[in-house]
Every structure is written in C-alpha cells, then in structure tokens.
Design a protein around this motif. Structure first.
Motif, short mmCIF file in Angstrom:
data_model
loop_
_atom_site.label_atom_id
_atom_site.label_comp_id
_atom_site.label_asym_id
_atom_site.label_seq_id
_atom_site.Cartn_x
_atom_site.Cartn_y
_atom_site.Cartn_z
N VAL A 14 -44.25 117.22 97.43
CA VAL A 14 -45.03 118.45 97.25
C VAL A 14 -44.57 119.53 98.23
N ALA A 15 -43.30 119.47 98.63
CA ALA A 15 -42.77 120.44 99.59
C ALA A 15 -42.82 121.86 99.00
N PRO A 16 -43.01 122.87 99.85
CA PRO A 16 -43.10 124.25 99.37
C PRO A 16 -41.90 124.65 98.50
N GLY A 17 -42.17 125.40 97.46
CA GLY A 17 -41.11 125.93 96.59
C GLY A 17 -40.58 124.96 95.56
N ILE A 20 -42.49 118.72 90.57
CA ILE A 20 -42.02 117.49 89.92
C ILE A 20 -41.81 117.71 88.42
N LEU A 21 -40.71 117.18 87.92
CA LEU A 21 -40.47 117.16 86.47
C LEU A 21 -41.00 115.85 85.91
N HIS A 62 -35.72 123.70 93.11
CA HIS A 62 -37.13 123.83 92.71
C HIS A 62 -37.74 122.51 92.24
N ILE A 63 -36.93 121.47 92.15
CA ILE A 63 -37.43 120.17 91.67
C ILE A 63 -37.30 119.15 92.80
N SER A 64 -38.43 118.58 93.20
CA SER A 64 -38.43 117.62 94.31
C SER A 64 -38.38 116.17 93.83
N GLY A 65 -38.83 115.95 92.59
CA GLY A 65 -38.88 114.59 92.07
C GLY A 65 -38.89 114.60 90.55
N ALA A 258 -50.39 118.11 92.29
CA ALA A 258 -49.33 118.55 91.37
C ALA A 258 -49.92 118.50 89.96
N PHE A 259 -50.19 119.67 89.41
CA PHE A 259 -50.88 119.74 88.12
C PHE A 259 -50.03 119.24 86.96
N LEU A 260 -50.70 118.71 85.95
CA LEU A 260 -50.08 118.49 84.63
C LEU A 260 -50.29 119.77 83.84
N SER A 261 -49.50 119.97 82.78
CA SER A 261 -49.68 121.21 82.00
C SER A 261 -50.60 120.99 80.80
#
Ligand code: 5MM
Length: 340
Positions: A14-17, A20-21, A62-65, A258-261
C-alpha cells in the motif's frame, strides 16, 4: 519469513503512489472476460493475456502487487521466466487468491459463504515455494429483501479471520476482502449500514483469531448506492460516506485499505479514490486493488490480436497511472481526455 516481513510487505503493498492489480479471475470469470472480446479461453490465451499485463513497461511505477490465480502462479512468460520471478524482478509483489469461491450458505436462501479452509495450511506452504508473498480471500455479502442476515456476515467473517491467521502463520500478508455487492436497488444509506456491520464483525473476528493488523491489507467495497437505485450520489458524497464508514470501523493499526472496484466504470473508480484521498489526513493509506477498473479498456484494446499487445499495454499503463495519481488526490478527469 518472520512477522517483520509481513509488516514490511503489507506496507509495501500500500505504498504511496502505487496499488494492486487484481488479475486473479478464476477459470469461469476469465472465460467471461475473454468471451466478451471474442477470444477462446484456452490456457495459452489466458497466459498470453496475463503476460501482456505483467510485461507492461513502467507499470511498476504505479503497481505494487498483482493477485494471481493458481494457474497463473504456475505459468511463465514466452522466454520461460516464471511470472512470479518476472514480477519480483520488477519490484512487484506476486500474490495468490486462495479461496475456493462463494458457495450457497446452508440454511439461508440466496446468501453465500466463501469456502477453501480445508487443506489451506498445506496449500499456503506450496504457494510460498512458488514465490507468493501475499494472499487474498473474498467474501460476498449481498443486499436484498431481508438480507444480509447476521448469520451470513458472521460465517463469512469467521472464515476470513481463519484464512488471515493461517496466511500470517505461513509468512504471507492476507488481503481481507469482505465485499458488499453493489447489485440491487438499495440506497447509499443501506450500503453504509451493511458495510459498517460487516467491517465491525470482521474486525471482531480478526481480533479473536489473533491476526496481526499491521501485517494485513483490507480490501473493502466503497459505500455506494445499488446500481439499480433511482437516486445516485455524487463523487464527493460517495467519498465522504466511505471515509466516514471506514473511520468508524477500521483500526488505525491497519496499514492500508485497497478498494475493489465492484462494477464501477474505470473512471468512476479512479474519481472516487481520488476524492477520498483529498479528505485527509487519514489513519491508513487509501489505495486500489482493482480488477475490472484496471483491465476493461486494456482487454478491449488488445482484443486477442498479437499486433494489438502494445495497444492493450498502453491502455493498462494509462489506468495504472491515473489510479497512481488518485492515491494522492492529484487525478483530474481531463487527464483522460488528454490521453485519448
Ligand atoms: C479479479 O476477480 C477476482 C476473482 O473473482 P472470481 O473469484 O469471481 O473469479 C475478484 O475477487 C476481484 O479480485 C475483486 O472482486 C476485485 O475486482 P473488481 O473487478 O471488483 O475490482
């Protein structure tokens, strides 16, 4: 892995900027997505599509995981590099969906409980060997006439906490996903009420089952009116209602949400996240773990054509960037037009 590793990895997720995909569509769901673009859901087409996403140049900014499905964690890129290594080499954490799906809840009409606890400890050990660093489990709570029942919320929360405790024992960061669905005609207030109760019961269970809050990530729904509700709310109203609900029910020890859409359009999901991040200071990072809202335009642009891989990657890179900007409230809707 130690407790220190799960805390460090949760913070990294959850790092800034970054965010997760969610690319962990099970076989039935990915078939629907590929059917939608006229592509047959063979193992190799599924691999080719995931390769397109994972090899997108610069996505790591922009993707951490990335959350993977079992089949994908066992697959490799064209050059033989396992996907888990390919991602780690780009400083993207590979994760794995470990639930076995939402099944009918005994004794209830129309409600679901997520299964997958049997043999989970052994499966987690194998996923560690395959390179996974975090896990995901999704519970589904539906709103309708007379539902959800307290029984359904409690059964799902209990399973989420059992899964989370086992994941941490294995050195894996659990993503805890209690999703209140946005299907139906309920208003935003009803969604707030159900989301609040769901989070309250979930965090009670997480505490009872000794889950280390600093070593987990919460993946909730946003607080929204049902898709069929006649009265839809503004971006600002959704953002305020969602943050208010989370402030009431999510302990500050959780590093990030980290929200789901959940069926929102790509641009709605980005605008809502952006507005929420403008309401700070907040006790936790507010991030994204989107599936459809990161992939819809990429799937369309690719369309299964080998000569359209670059177009698919450009669409995915754009969404990743827009959501990366929404992490700090720096997204503006006209950035979409400028990119078109
Ligand atoms: C990507 O889809 C995930 C797996 O779904 P199935 O088990 O139905 O195949 C799903 O859990 C997803 O990670 C979350 O719902 C978030 O995705 P959205 O599209 O809601 O952002």
């Amino acid at each position: 892995m130690t407790g220190l590793d799960i805390v460090a990895n949760a913070a990294k997720m959850v790092a800034p900027g970054r965010g997760i995909l969610a690319a962990d569509e099970s076989t039935g769901t990915i078939q629907k997505r590929l059917d939608g673009i006229g592509v047959e859901s063979t193992e190799d087409n599924r691999r080719a599509y995931r390769q397109l996403l994972f090899t997108t140049a610069g996505a790591e900014a922009h993707i951490s995981g990335v959350i993977l499905f079992d089949e994908t964690l066992r697959q490799a890129a064209d050059d033989g590099t396992p996907f888990s290594k390919l991602l780690l080499d780009k400083d993207i954490l590979p994760g794995i969906k470990v639930d076995k799906g939402a099944k009918d809840l005994a004794g209830s009409l129309g409600e679901k409980v997520t299964e997958g606890l049997d043999g989970l400890r052994e499966r987690l050990a194998e996923y560690v060997d395959l390179g996974a660093t975090f896990t995901k489990w999704r519970a589904v709570i539906d709103i309708g006439a007379g539902i959800p029942s307290r029984y359904c919320i409690e059964a799902n929360a209990h399973a989420l906490a059992r899964y989370a405790a086992l994941s941490q024992e294995a050195g894996l960061v659990p993503i805890v996903e209690p999703e209140v669905l946005m299907d139906g005609d309920h208003d935003i207030e009803r969604c707030r009420e159900v989301t609040e109760e769901t989070l309250q019961v979930t965090f009670d269970q997480l505490a009872n089952q000794r889950v280390l809050l600093e070593g987990m990530v919460l993946k909730p729904n946003m607080v929204l009116p049902g898709k069929k509700c006649a009265s839809q709310n503004s971006v600002e109203e959704v953002a305020e209602m969602t943050v208010k609900t989370l402030r009431r029910r999510v302990p500050a020890a959780v590093p990030g949400i980290a929200f789901l859409s959940g069926g929102q359009s790509e641009e709605e999901a980005t605008a809502h996240l952006n507005a929420m991040n403008g309401l700070g200071p907040l006790p936790w990072e507010l991030s994204f773990s989107y599936g459809r809202a990161l992939q819809a335009s990429a799937l369309q642009a690719w369309g299964g054509k080998a000569d359209a891989v670059a177009a698919g990657q450009a669409a995915f890179a754009h969404r990743a960037k827009m959501n990366g900007l929404a992490r700090s409230g720096d997204y503006q809707a006209d950035m979409e037009r400028d990119a078109a």
